[in-house]
Scaffold this motif. Structure first.
Motif, PDB file in Angstrom:
ATOM      1  N   TYR A  12     103.952   2.860  57.240  1.00  0.00           N
ATOM      2  CA  TYR A  12     103.732   1.422  57.119  1.00  0.00           C
ATOM      3  C   TYR A  12     103.743   0.735  58.473  1.00  0.00           C
ATOM      4  O   TYR A  12     103.083   1.205  59.411  1.00  0.00           O
ATOM      5  CB  TYR A  12     104.748   0.837  56.136  1.00  0.00           C
ATOM      6  CG  TYR A  12     104.275  -0.440  55.452  1.00  0.00           C
ATOM      7  CD1 TYR A  12     102.927  -0.662  55.220  1.00  0.00           C
ATOM      8  CD2 TYR A  12     105.178  -1.407  55.035  1.00  0.00           C
ATOM      9  CE1 TYR A  12     102.499  -1.818  54.589  1.00  0.00           C
ATOM     10  CE2 TYR A  12     104.767  -2.566  54.392  1.00  0.00           C
ATOM     11  CZ  TYR A  12     103.420  -2.771  54.174  1.00  0.00           C
ATOM     12  OH  TYR A  12     103.003  -3.918  53.563  1.00  0.00           O
ATOM     13  N   VAL A 172     107.646  -7.834  53.478  1.00  0.00           N
ATOM     14  CA  VAL A 172     106.420  -7.368  54.117  1.00  0.00           C
ATOM     15  C   VAL A 172     105.392  -6.978  53.058  1.00  0.00           C
ATOM     16  O   VAL A 172     105.701  -6.221  52.124  1.00  0.00           O
ATOM     17  CB  VAL A 172     106.704  -6.160  55.041  1.00  0.00           C
ATOM     18  CG1 VAL A 172     105.437  -5.769  55.802  1.00  0.00           C
ATOM     19  CG2 VAL A 172     107.831  -6.483  56.017  1.00  0.00           C
ATOM     20  N   GLU A 178     101.478  -0.002  51.556  1.00  0.00           N
ATOM     21  CA  GLU A 178     102.633  -0.765  51.069  1.00  0.00           C
ATOM     22  C   GLU A 178     103.295   0.036  49.950  1.00  0.00           C
ATOM     23  O   GLU A 178     102.691   0.308  48.923  1.00  0.00           O
ATOM     24  CB  GLU A 178     102.177  -2.132  50.563  1.00  0.00           C
ATOM     25  CG  GLU A 178     103.283  -3.170  50.470  1.00  0.00           C
ATOM     26  CD  GLU A 178     104.167  -3.006  49.245  1.00  0.00           C
ATOM     27  OE1 GLU A 178     105.398  -2.960  49.400  1.00  0.00           O
ATOM     28  OE2 GLU A 178     103.608  -2.902  48.147  1.00  0.00           O
ATOM     29  N   TYR A 210     102.088  -6.954  57.207  1.00  0.00           N
ATOM     30  CA  TYR A 210     102.586  -5.774  57.918  1.00  0.00           C
ATOM     31  C   TYR A 210     102.034  -5.688  59.342  1.00  0.00           C
ATOM     32  O   TYR A 210     102.728  -5.198  60.249  1.00  0.00           O
ATOM     33  CB  TYR A 210     102.285  -4.502  57.115  1.00  0.00           C
ATOM     34  CG  TYR A 210     100.906  -3.922  57.275  1.00  0.00           C
ATOM     35  CD1 TYR A 210     100.695  -2.753  57.991  1.00  0.00           C
ATOM     36  CD2 TYR A 210      99.793  -4.533  56.686  1.00  0.00           C
ATOM     37  CE1 TYR A 210      99.429  -2.211  58.125  1.00  0.00           C
ATOM     38  CE2 TYR A 210      98.532  -4.008  56.808  1.00  0.00           C
ATOM     39  CZ  TYR A 210      98.347  -2.837  57.533  1.00  0.00           C
ATOM     40  OH  TYR A 210      97.085  -2.298  57.672  1.00  0.00           O
TER      41      TYR A 210
END
Length: 311
Positions: A12, A172, A178, A210
């Motif tokens: 991520y 986030v 994700e 993000y």
């Protein structure tokens, strides 16, 4: 060019941070347990950060300008890192969380509802540390995530061998990686016409894309501030605002079921106030986007993923 060590950096926004550090011509070292390899040209030290002897041995004679710790969850982990990196770095940046402000998880100073919560509401220099709690128990750690982060910050705040900063990230969202499934929850339920459970008096929270949190961490490696800084896009949203953006993107209507305070609801429905202020980061020179500018695109990604056929 700086010599920067990233602990974690395998998924991520941590993975994106490593890529952006490398693109900015920094000399990057990644420390993790080896589940994911970093990009070509990035030094990879495969070691369990919880094993102090192994971590110290892996570091050998290395020194760094900055360490970015993406995966510190307990005061025990913080203490191990503080000892291992003593004399090896001038600056240490820990990724923390909005959850440190959650009034449901600790006795915290009262901030009037509607007032964005500032960093001084949780001062790591004054937070008590309890090393003897069962931090190595995964179920205990999951149930005490916020307290683990608060105490980890507190350990680093008292280290005198390097400057310490902590980035308290909002929730986030965005991107195909994700992994929490929170936005997918809304995409799936609203697309299928299923109920979204919300609190009767749902309060706003804050979010960050993000890519934006990766940018902020990149900025933090070159900055000289110390202590906590909140990271959130401009414009808080409550669960209704979030669901309506999902519904608009899906071409459906959101269906709600109301639950009382104290009862579990859908992700991002909060019956308590702790939406953060980003004023300090702005004063230090970082510019944030508006949540409503990027959230529709993040929702479109989540909808596309939820609609994709499974193998």
């Amino acid at each position: 060019m700086q010599k920067i060590c990233v602990i974690g950096g395998s998924r991520y926004f941590g993975k994106l941070l490593v890529e952006r550090l490398q693109a900015a011509d920094h000399q990057v070292t990644v420390i993790n347990r080896g589940s994911t390899s970093p990009p070509t040209g990035v030094e990879h030290l495969v070691v369990d950060r919880n094993d102090e002897a192994a971590l110290t041995a892996a570091l050998d004679a290395r020194t760094f300008d900055v360490v970015v710790d993406q995966v510190c969850y307990t005061p025990v982990q913080a203490a191990i890192a503080a000892r291992a990196f003593a004399g090896r770095t001038r600056r240490y940046v820990m990724t923390s969380t909005i959850e440190v402000y959650d009034p449901a998880t600790a006795a915290l100073p009262t901030v009037p509802t509607g007032t964005p919560v500032p960093e001084e509401s949780v001062d790591p220099a004054n937070w008590q540390v309890a090393m003897d709690l069962p931090w190595h128990d995964d179920s205990y750690l999951e149930a005490h995530y916020a307290e683990g982060k608060r105490q980890a910050e507190a350990v680093f705040a008292h280290v005198g061998s390097f400057a310490f900063a902590t980035v308290r990230s909002a929730h986030v969202l965005g991107g195909s990686q994700e992994f929490t499934g929170r936005l997918a929850h809304y995409a799936g339920r609203i697309t299928q016409g299923e109920e979204v459970t919300v609190h009767a008096k749902a309060l706003p929270t804050v979010f960050i894309h993000y890519e934006e949190v990766a940018d902020l961490l990149l900025w933090a490696t070159a900055a000289d501030f110390t202590g906590p800084v909140n990271a959130c896009s401009d414009g808080p949203l409550d669960v209704h605002g979030l669901a309506e953006i999902v519904a608009t993107q899906a071409g459906r209507e959101a269906v709600y079921r109301t639950v009382p305070a104290g009862v579990e609801a859908s992700p991002f429905s909060f019956d308590r106030h702790y939406a953060m202020s980003n004023a300090r980061a702005k004063a230090l020179g970082f510019s944030f986007s508006r949540t409503t500018d990027w959230l529709p695109g993040a929702v479109a990604e989540a909808l596309a993923i939820s609609a994709a056929p499974t193998a």
